[in-house]
Design a protein around this motif. Structure first.
Motif, PDB file in Angstrom:
ATOM      1  N   ALA A   1      -1.516 -22.230  10.563  1.00 34.97           N
ATOM      2  CA  ALA A   1      -2.733 -22.990  10.257  1.00 34.97           C
ATOM      3  C   ALA A   1      -3.951 -22.071  10.163  1.00 34.97           C
ATOM      4  O   ALA A   1      -5.086 -22.545  10.141  1.00 34.97           O
ATOM      5  N   SER A   2      -3.719 -20.774  10.101  1.00 38.78           N
ATOM      6  CA  SER A   2      -4.788 -19.796   9.883  1.00 38.78           C
ATOM      7  C   SER A   2      -4.126 -18.475   9.515  1.00 38.78           C
ATOM      8  O   SER A   2      -2.930 -18.276   9.764  1.00 38.78           O
ATOM      9  N   SER A   3      -4.900 -17.563   8.951  1.00 34.45           N
ATOM     10  CA  SER A   3      -4.312 -16.279   8.557  1.00 34.45           C
ATOM     11  C   SER A   3      -3.790 -15.508   9.762  1.00 34.45           C
ATOM     12  O   SER A   3      -2.831 -14.749   9.651  1.00 34.45           O
ATOM     13  N   GLY A   4      -4.422 -15.732  10.925  1.00 34.99           N
ATOM     14  CA  GLY A   4      -3.962 -15.054  12.129  1.00 34.99           C
ATOM     15  C   GLY A   4      -2.595 -15.513  12.602  1.00 34.99           C
ATOM     16  O   GLY A   4      -1.955 -14.826  13.410  1.00 34.99           O
ATOM     17  N   GLN A   5      -2.133 -16.669  12.114  1.00 39.15           N
ATOM     18  CA  GLN A   5      -0.818 -17.178  12.505  1.00 39.15           C
ATOM     19  C   GLN A   5       0.270 -16.842  11.481  1.00 39.15           C
ATOM     20  O   GLN A   5       1.454 -17.100  11.730  1.00 39.15           O
TER      21      GLN A   5
ATOM     22  N   LEU B   1       5.790 -31.060   2.003  1.00 37.71           N
ATOM     23  CA  LEU B   1       6.210 -31.872   3.143  1.00 37.71           C
ATOM     24  C   LEU B   1       5.030 -32.566   3.829  1.00 37.71           C
ATOM     25  O   LEU B   1       5.162 -33.671   4.342  1.00 37.71           O
ATOM     26  N   CYS B   2       3.879 -31.879   3.832  1.00 38.90           N
ATOM     27  CA  CYS B   2       2.684 -32.449   4.448  1.00 38.90           C
ATOM     28  C   CYS B   2       1.488 -31.650   3.975  1.00 38.90           C
ATOM     29  O   CYS B   2       1.395 -30.450   4.239  1.00 38.90           O
ATOM     30  N   ARG B   3       0.558 -32.324   3.273  1.00 37.44           N
ATOM     31  CA  ARG B   3      -0.591 -31.621   2.727  1.00 37.44           C
ATOM     32  C   ARG B   3      -1.728 -31.567   3.749  1.00 37.44           C
ATOM     33  O   ARG B   3      -2.130 -32.585   4.313  1.00 37.44           O
ATOM     34  N   SER B   4      -2.217 -30.363   3.942  1.00 41.11           N
ATOM     35  CA  SER B   4      -3.381 -30.132   4.794  1.00 41.11           C
ATOM     36  C   SER B   4      -4.105 -28.918   4.257  1.00 41.11           C
ATOM     37  O   SER B   4      -3.464 -27.942   3.851  1.00 41.11           O
ATOM     38  N   PRO B   5      -5.431 -28.936   4.250  1.00 40.33           N
ATOM     39  CA  PRO B   5      -6.165 -27.782   3.742  1.00 40.33           C
ATOM     40  C   PRO B   5      -5.989 -26.524   4.576  1.00 40.33           C
ATOM     41  O   PRO B   5      -6.311 -25.434   4.115  1.00 40.33           O
ATOM     42  N   VAL B   6      -5.465 -26.658   5.787  1.00 44.13           N
ATOM     43  CA  VAL B   6      -5.310 -25.471   6.642  1.00 44.13           C
ATOM     44  C   VAL B   6      -3.872 -24.985   6.732  1.00 44.13           C
ATOM     45  O   VAL B   6      -3.609 -23.919   7.292  1.00 44.13           O
TER      46      VAL B   6
ATOM     47  N   ILE C   1      -1.127 -37.847   1.942  1.00 41.20           N
ATOM     48  CA  ILE C   1      -0.893 -36.444   2.270  1.00 41.20           C
ATOM     49  C   ILE C   1       0.593 -36.083   2.203  1.00 41.20           C
ATOM     50  O   ILE C   1       0.970 -34.939   2.490  1.00 41.20           O
ATOM     51  N   GLY C   2       1.432 -37.043   1.834  1.00 45.96           N
ATOM     52  CA  GLY C   2       2.843 -36.768   1.632  1.00 45.96           C
ATOM     53  C   GLY C   2       3.672 -36.620   2.892  1.00 45.96           C
ATOM     54  O   GLY C   2       4.831 -36.191   2.828  1.00 45.96           O
ATOM     55  N   TRP C   3       3.082 -37.003   4.027  1.00 47.75           N
ATOM     56  CA  TRP C   3       3.810 -36.860   5.287  1.00 47.75           C
ATOM     57  C   TRP C   3       4.544 -38.160   5.596  1.00 47.75           C
ATOM     58  O   TRP C   3       4.138 -38.952   6.419  1.00 47.75           O
ATOM     59  N   THR C   4       5.651 -38.370   4.904  1.00 49.50           N
ATOM     60  CA  THR C   4       6.396 -39.625   5.019  1.00 49.50           C
ATOM     61  C   THR C   4       7.814 -39.417   5.548  1.00 49.50           C
ATOM     62  O   THR C   4       8.574 -40.374   5.657  1.00 49.50           O
ATOM     63  N   GLY C   5       8.167 -38.182   5.863  1.00 47.90           N
ATOM     64  CA  GLY C   5       9.527 -37.907   6.328  1.00 47.90           C
ATOM     65  C   GLY C   5       9.710 -37.984   7.821  1.00 47.90           C
ATOM     66  O   GLY C   5      10.836 -37.840   8.313  1.00 47.90           O
TER      67      GLY C   5
ATOM     68  N   MET D   1      -7.763 -30.670  10.535  1.00 49.07           N
ATOM     69  CA  MET D   1      -6.441 -30.497   9.939  1.00 49.07           C
ATOM     70  C   MET D   1      -6.181 -31.548   8.855  1.00 49.07           C
ATOM     71  O   MET D   1      -5.557 -31.255   7.834  1.00 49.07           O
ATOM     72  N   PHE D   2      -6.699 -32.775   9.064  1.00 45.10           N
ATOM     73  CA  PHE D   2      -6.478 -33.855   8.113  1.00 45.10           C
ATOM     74  C   PHE D   2      -7.802 -34.567   7.826  1.00 45.10           C
ATOM     75  O   PHE D   2      -8.115 -35.593   8.450  1.00 45.10           O
ATOM     76  N   PRO D   3      -8.597 -34.049   6.903  1.00 46.04           N
ATOM     77  CA  PRO D   3      -9.880 -34.703   6.590  1.00 46.04           C
ATOM     78  C   PRO D   3      -9.713 -36.154   6.162  1.00 46.04           C
ATOM     79  O   PRO D   3     -10.630 -36.967   6.360  1.00 46.04           O
ATOM     80  N   GLU D   4      -8.549 -36.492   5.588  1.00 42.11           N
ATOM     81  CA  GLU D   4      -8.310 -37.877   5.161  1.00 42.11           C
ATOM     82  C   GLU D   4      -8.338 -38.845   6.343  1.00 42.11           C
ATOM     83  O   GLU D   4      -8.506 -40.055   6.165  1.00 42.11           O
ATOM     84  N   PHE D   5      -8.158 -38.340   7.560  1.00 35.42           N
ATOM     85  CA  PHE D   5      -8.139 -39.197   8.754  1.00 35.42           C
ATOM     86  C   PHE D   5      -9.461 -39.148   9.523  1.00 35.42           C
ATOM     87  O   PHE D   5      -9.549 -39.698  10.620  1.00 35.42           O
ATOM     88  N   ALA D   6     -10.480 -38.506   8.939  1.00 37.20           N
ATOM     89  CA  ALA D   6     -11.744 -38.349   9.659  1.00 37.20           C
ATOM     90  C   ALA D   6     -12.384 -39.685  10.013  1.00 37.20           C
ATOM     91  O   ALA D   6     -13.062 -39.807  11.038  1.00 37.20           O
TER      92      ALA D   6
END
Length: 410
Positions: A92-96, A128-133, A233-237, A295-300
């Motif tokens: 969820a970041s370049s450091g990871q 599998l799950c869309r997130s900007p991060v 966000i496609g997280w339906t699995g 992580m999920f702006p759609e849920f803000a």
């Protein structure tokens, strides 16, 4: 409860008494994220501790619990929302980025990666799950999720049907081990030939375990139902997801379209006390809510319906360990380190075998008699735990914002 269940399976005539200060499932058993894992993620630690072949054998036996919990739920008609779905570890970041590679390479070298792990590219993750991060990641194929409270309450029903005597809201005020054991409660005394301590983070209150267990807080926030947002966000699995922060986030969906979003807090146990903030800390809940929105702006704008926290029992090796106190009559299993749904099932088989003096593949596992290198003594333990974990969280937060961590804490 798993220990009680498996004791009755091994010896139906045994008299088994379970004493619980709250309700069954009121502690970590019913309040965790419901990720059902094995021990493969700790294979490198296990190799260092017990050797390569014993480590592989331990992980192979541990992964049976994932399927066996599902089969048990079906056989006993326990609707615990068991869903055998993969877990996804994501950067969820370049450091990871690439945090999973050493683990994957070890699994490949051992010939154990096929059918268990698969590396994911950033487009794979986004499908599998869309997130900007979200960036790249790894798919953990042999995993599952449950609703942990439903599992705990279903297990309670089954052990009652087996004849286990369950005393809830019955705290043990004093405990004595020896040639026989005695537990003193407000309502009377219980005497037995053997006892099992299944107290998780509360073991830090016992002199014998004070340097082997570090209580740490973990929190979860639960959104209102928003199934259409999950579709967006496609997280339906139904996959469980976690990131590679040291103080990781773990998240999953529910059948009615919610997100349960959890994370380790910067709060660690101070001294030998458990502390109120290990149970609920508004600042930690507020921060977790912000992490969910990032992580999920759609849920803000989706409301938070509930939030809760609880202590986990962190062991020095991050794997559970089992043993018997010198009296020979008191057994213990501790150190699940926040990943106990699957390993607790395994632990029940181990401890039931220890109680019944069985000599089998479970009691011969190297987790039995494993002696982790202890944490430092007090006051270094409390001070060090606080400073170290605060530094870890600050470093993780900086990486989340793509900032360079302070070199003094990196």
């Amino acid at each position: 409860m798993w220990t009680a269940h498996f004791i009755k399976e091994r010896d139906p005539g045994a008299t088994v008494v379970l004493v619980e200060q709250d309700t069954c499932g009121g502690g970590p058993s019913g309040r965790n994220g419901g990720f059902v894992n094995d021990l493969w993620e700790e294979i490198e630690t296990l190799i260092d501790a017990v050797g390569e072949q014993p480590a592989v054998a331990t992980c192979e036996i541990s992964e049976r619990s994932v399927q066996e919990i599902g089969a048990w739920c079906k056989a006993h008609r326990v609707d615990a929302w068991f869903d055998q779905v993969p877990h996804i570890g994501v950067s969820a970041s370049s450091g990871q980025d690439g945090a999973w590679l050493e683990w994957l390479r070890t699994m490949e070298r051992l010939g154990c990666s096929a059918g268990r792990l698969r590396e994911l590219t950033p487009p794979d993750v986004q499908r599998l799950c869309r997130s900007p991060v979200f960036r790249g990641g790894i798919l953990v194929e042999r995993a599952a999720t449950v609703q942990p409270a439903r599992l705990a309450r279903g297990l309670r029903r089954v052990i009652l049907e087996q004849g286990v005597r369950v005393y809830e809201r019955t705290p043990v005020r004093r405990f004595r081990g020896g040639r026989s054991v005695e537990a003193e409660t407000p309502g009377g005394r219980i005497r037995a030939g053997q006892a099992v301590l299944g107290v998780n983070a509360w073991a830090s209150q016992w002199r014998q375990f004070r340097r082997l267990i570090l209580p740490r807080a973990s929190y979860i926030v639960l959104t209102a139902p928003a199934p259409r947002r999950l579709e967006e966000i496609g997280w339906t699995g139904g996959q469980g997801i976690y990131d590679f922060r040291t103080s990781l986030h773990y998240l999953r969906t529910t059948p009615d379209g919610r997100i349960a979003f959890g994370g380790a807090s910067s709060r660690a146990g101070l001294g030998t006390g458990m502390g109120r903030r290990l149970h609920y800390d508004p600042a930690s809940v507020e921060k977790l809510t912000g992490d969910l929105g990032r992580m999920f702006p759609e849920f803000a704008d989706v409301g938070i319906d509930a939030a809760w926290g609880g202590p986990i029992d962190v062991s020095p090796l991050h794997v559970p360990f089992f043993g018997t106190l010198p009296s020979g009559t008191v057994h213990y299993g501790l150190g699940y380190t926040g990943g106990g749904v699957g390993p607790c099932h395994l632990g029940g088989k181990i401890l039931s075998g220890m109680v019944t003096r069985a000599d089998d593949e479970y009691t011969r596992l190297p987790l039995v008699g494993l002696e982790p290198k202890p944490f430092p003594p007090e006051p270094l333990l409390s001070i060090g735990a606080l400073l170290t974990h605060e530094a870890i969280v600050r470093r993780d937060d900086a990486q989340d914002r793509e900032l360079l961590p302070n070199p003094l804490i990196d």
